[in-house]
Design a protein around this motif. Structure first.
Motif, PDB file in Angstrom:
ATOM      1  N   ASN A 146       0.846  -1.190   0.000  1.00 37.70           N
ATOM      2  CA  ASN A 146       0.000   0.000   0.000  1.00 37.70           C
ATOM      3  C   ASN A 146       0.882   1.242   0.000  1.00 37.70           C
ATOM      4  O   ASN A 146       1.574   1.531   0.974  1.00 37.70           O
ATOM      5  N   HIS A 148      -0.476   4.414  -0.916  1.00 38.03           N
ATOM      6  CA  HIS A 148      -1.353   5.589  -0.986  1.00 38.03           C
ATOM      7  C   HIS A 148      -1.331   6.304   0.367  1.00 38.03           C
ATOM      8  O   HIS A 148      -1.855   5.788   1.348  1.00 38.03           O
ATOM      9  N   TYR A 151      -4.540   6.679   2.654  1.00 38.71           N
ATOM     10  CA  TYR A 151      -5.255   5.499   3.153  1.00 38.71           C
ATOM     11  C   TYR A 151      -4.331   4.724   4.094  1.00 38.71           C
ATOM     12  O   TYR A 151      -3.438   4.008   3.650  1.00 38.71           O
ATOM     13  N   SER A 153      -5.044   2.249   5.856  1.00 40.59           N
ATOM     14  CA  SER A 153      -5.297   0.810   5.842  1.00 40.59           C
ATOM     15  C   SER A 153      -6.283   0.482   4.733  1.00 40.59           C
ATOM     16  O   SER A 153      -7.309   1.150   4.583  1.00 40.59           O
ATOM     17  N   LEU A 154      -5.986  -0.544   3.951  1.00 45.08           N
ATOM     18  CA  LEU A 154      -6.816  -0.948   2.821  1.00 45.08           C
ATOM     19  C   LEU A 154      -7.031  -2.456   2.841  1.00 45.08           C
ATOM     20  O   LEU A 154      -6.126  -3.217   3.197  1.00 45.08           O
ATOM     21  N   VAL A 156      -7.715  -5.664   0.366  1.00 51.93           N
ATOM     22  CA  VAL A 156      -7.579  -6.073  -1.035  1.00 51.93           C
ATOM     23  C   VAL A 156      -8.214  -7.445  -1.198  1.00 51.93           C
ATOM     24  O   VAL A 156      -7.924  -8.381  -0.441  1.00 51.93           O
ATOM     25  N   HIS A 174      -3.998  -4.048   4.548  1.00 45.77           N
ATOM     26  CA  HIS A 174      -2.631  -3.607   4.289  1.00 45.77           C
ATOM     27  C   HIS A 174      -2.456  -2.160   4.717  1.00 45.77           C
ATOM     28  O   HIS A 174      -3.088  -1.249   4.174  1.00 45.77           O
ATOM     29  N   TYR A 176      -0.323   1.446   5.363  1.00 45.79           N
ATOM     30  CA  TYR A 176       0.504   2.291   4.511  1.00 45.79           C
ATOM     31  C   TYR A 176       1.983   1.915   4.655  1.00 45.79           C
ATOM     32  O   TYR A 176       2.500   1.758   5.763  1.00 45.79           O
ATOM     33  N   ILE A 194     -10.409  -3.124  -4.255  1.00 50.04           N
ATOM     34  CA  ILE A 194      -9.847  -2.409  -3.110  1.00 50.04           C
ATOM     35  C   ILE A 194     -10.976  -1.687  -2.386  1.00 50.04           C
ATOM     36  O   ILE A 194     -11.795  -1.001  -3.016  1.00 50.04           O
ATOM     37  N   ILE A 221      -0.079  -0.506  -4.773  1.00 49.52           N
ATOM     38  CA  ILE A 221      -1.275   0.336  -4.869  1.00 49.52           C
ATOM     39  C   ILE A 221      -0.827   1.773  -4.658  1.00 49.52           C
ATOM     40  O   ILE A 221      -0.301   2.125  -3.597  1.00 49.52           O
ATOM     41  N   ARG A 222      -1.003   2.619  -5.678  1.00 47.17           N
ATOM     42  CA  ARG A 222      -0.549   4.001  -5.572  1.00 47.17           C
ATOM     43  C   ARG A 222      -1.664   4.956  -5.991  1.00 47.17           C
ATOM     44  O   ARG A 222      -2.668   4.548  -6.581  1.00 47.17           O
ATOM     45  N   PHE A 232      -7.180   5.027  -7.074  1.00 51.11           N
ATOM     46  CA  PHE A 232      -6.049   4.095  -7.143  1.00 51.11           C
ATOM     47  C   PHE A 232      -5.679   3.716  -8.576  1.00 51.11           C
ATOM     48  O   PHE A 232      -6.520   3.682  -9.485  1.00 51.11           O
TER      49      PHE A 232
END
Length: 490
Positions: A146, A148, A151, A153-154, A156, A174, A176, A194, A221-222, A232
């Motif tokens: 991750n 981004h 964010y 926490s993401l 996936v 995931h 940062y 996502i 992920i950017r 994203f």
């Protein structure tokens, strides 16, 4: 210049044989960065023939350096960018230097993220996976990263490409700058989803991503800076390659430019055009008028539409006469494009025998004007220290076949200019210029002589945008030609 450095390890099993090599990698996810050069040096003070001292090719935004195999040992490592004409290591501007031990059978990966001049630099140590069972069982290896900053926490999810989110499997949450553990998966085609951590609202659904080989990948992920509002973009980073993937339903943006000259061969055209478009995917395709009176030398505003294939029609403004009809234009997901309309003249072969001099008098008997389109991808980068120039030559002239554009710095002449490009009619040329002031000359060879057709002053600084250089006829100019600079994305 300041930076952050985070050193992280990715857990896993691998060979620990000290005779085995290690690997070094660089991935650039800093959106306004210049190209970044990675240097490895065994000894800063000595210069033996057997000593490894190597500066690798510059890595631009969203690009990754392929895994570089090196002996497992200690090194000095530098990250730097080019701020002068020279790309020699001693002339590069350092942003990071440190000592590094490259363990055997391990990939040491440096990742740049966030904005210059203060990028975040993160180091990961990733075991090389070389399992014979992967090939036998058609398996591949995948980690998630991750990048981004908005964010923390993401979540996936993954599904087979012929399945929906309802069938998707949560691959983890995931944080940062956190690289996940390895996942061993079946070779196949997949869709990634996502969401924010703990949410079922899909923020991103990818196009199909194919994994046909038993390889080792990182899915990064950017942030998205493209035409669509999705937050994203994902990069699938392999050992030797890196591929960008967009949201499956991302919109596209485009605008139009009228570079069509008034021509006696097109009596109905008086300097403006009407342009309409329709998606050919439907039987009852309906053309929508995009602009009814686009004057020569002008752009439209940007249009936002769903991605896909379109038919475009062009009429002379205020008439029912078609200049161009049913032209296929593809508008990819998340892309921003400019459509340049221009004129070229072609000889007519009336009887189709391949002879354009029908009466044999040495003169071409008939010519016709053809309306054509140059489709150009706009850059969505916001570089600080250098900028992209895309050269658009829209002049069809019997006296010369191409124009050379010289970007002359204060300590150069036209002859010695290090930055130059030659562009024929609608042959796109691109170059990257560092911030500076340039005297720009458009030069053509006419009757064996080099003739300056136009010149302009160009100043690039940290506030500059990526540019189009448009070269056209201009009756009010002393030479009859003009070039102008226009922001690719206003």
């Amino acid at each position: 210049m300041s930076f952050w450095l985070l050193a992280l390890s990715a857990c896993g099993s691998s060979s620990s044989d000290d005779d085995e090599p290690g690997y070094v990698k660089l991935y650039n996810a800093s959106p306004n960065s210049p190209d970044i050069f990675l240097t490895l040096d065994e000894d800063l003070d000595e210069d033996y023939d057997e000593e490894l001292e190597q500066t690798y090719s510059g890595v631009g935004y969203s690009e990754a350096l392929r895994d570089v195999e090196v002996p497992s040992r200690d090194y000095y490592v530098e990250l730097a960018y080019q701020d002068e004409d020279s790309s020699l290591r001693t002339d590069l501007a350092l942003i990071f230097e440190s000592t590094l031990y490259v363990p055997p059978e391990t990939i040491v990966m440096y990742v740049l993220s966030e904005d210059f001049p203060n990028p975040v630099i993160t180091e990961f140590q990733i075991p090389v996976i070389d399992d014979d069972d992967d090939t036998n069982d058609d398996l591949f290896n995948l980690r998630f990263l991750n990048l981004h900053p908005d964010y923390a926490s993401l979540d996936v999810y993954m599904s087979k490409s012929d399945e929906t989110f309802n069938e998707a499997v949560l691959m983890g949450t995931h944080g940062y700058l956190a690289l996940s553990d390895n996942n061993k998966l079946d070779e196949d085609q997949y869709t990634f989803y996502i969401t924010e951590a703990g949410s079922s609202e899909i923020l991103f659904e990818s196009v199909e991503v194919s994994y046909p080989f038993s390889n080792q990948y990182i899915l990064a992920i950017r942030p998205n800076f493209g035409a669509d509002s999705t937050p994203f973009v994902i990069d699938n980073i392999g050992r030797t390659s890196n591929t960008e993937y967009q949201s499956s339903n991302a919109q596209s943006q485009f605008r139009l430019y009228n570079g069509i000259e008034v021509n006696d061969l097109m009596p109905s055209y008086r300097g403006s055009i009407e342009v309409s478009a329709a998606m050919p995917l439907f039987a009852d395709e309906t053309f929508q008028v995009l602009t009814s009176n686009l004057e020569a030398g002008e752009f439209t505003d940007f249009f936002i539409t769903e991605n896909g294939d379109y038919e475009f029609n062009v009429k002379s403004g205020g008439t029912s006469d078609y200049l161009l009809q049913n032209q296929l234009i593809s508008l990819p997901a998340n892309a921003q494009r400019t459509l340049f309309y221009y004129t070229s003249e072609e000889s007519v072969d009336e009887d189709g025998d391949g002879d354009i001099d029908e009466n044999g008098d040495g003169i071409i008997d008939q010519t016709e004007a053809i309306i054509q389109t140059l489709v150009v991808n706009n850059s969505n980068q916001t570089r600080l220290y250098d900028h992209e120039i895309k050269i658009i030559n829209l002049v069809d002239d019997d006296e010369f076949s191409g124009v050379t554009f010289y970007f002359v710095q204060s300590d150069e002449s036209i002859e010695t200019a290090s930055n130059r490009r030659t562009a024929g009619l609608a042959t796109l040329q691109t170059l990257i210029l560092r911030n500076n002031t340039y005297e720009v000359y458009a030069v053509a060879n006419i009757d064996g002589r080099e003739i300056i057709l136009n010149s302009k002053l160009l100043t690039l600084d940290e506030d500059s945008r990526e540019q189009f250089l448009i070269f056209e006829r201009e009756p009010n100019s002393a030479t009859g030609y003009e070039m102008r600079f226009v922001d690719q994305t206003p």
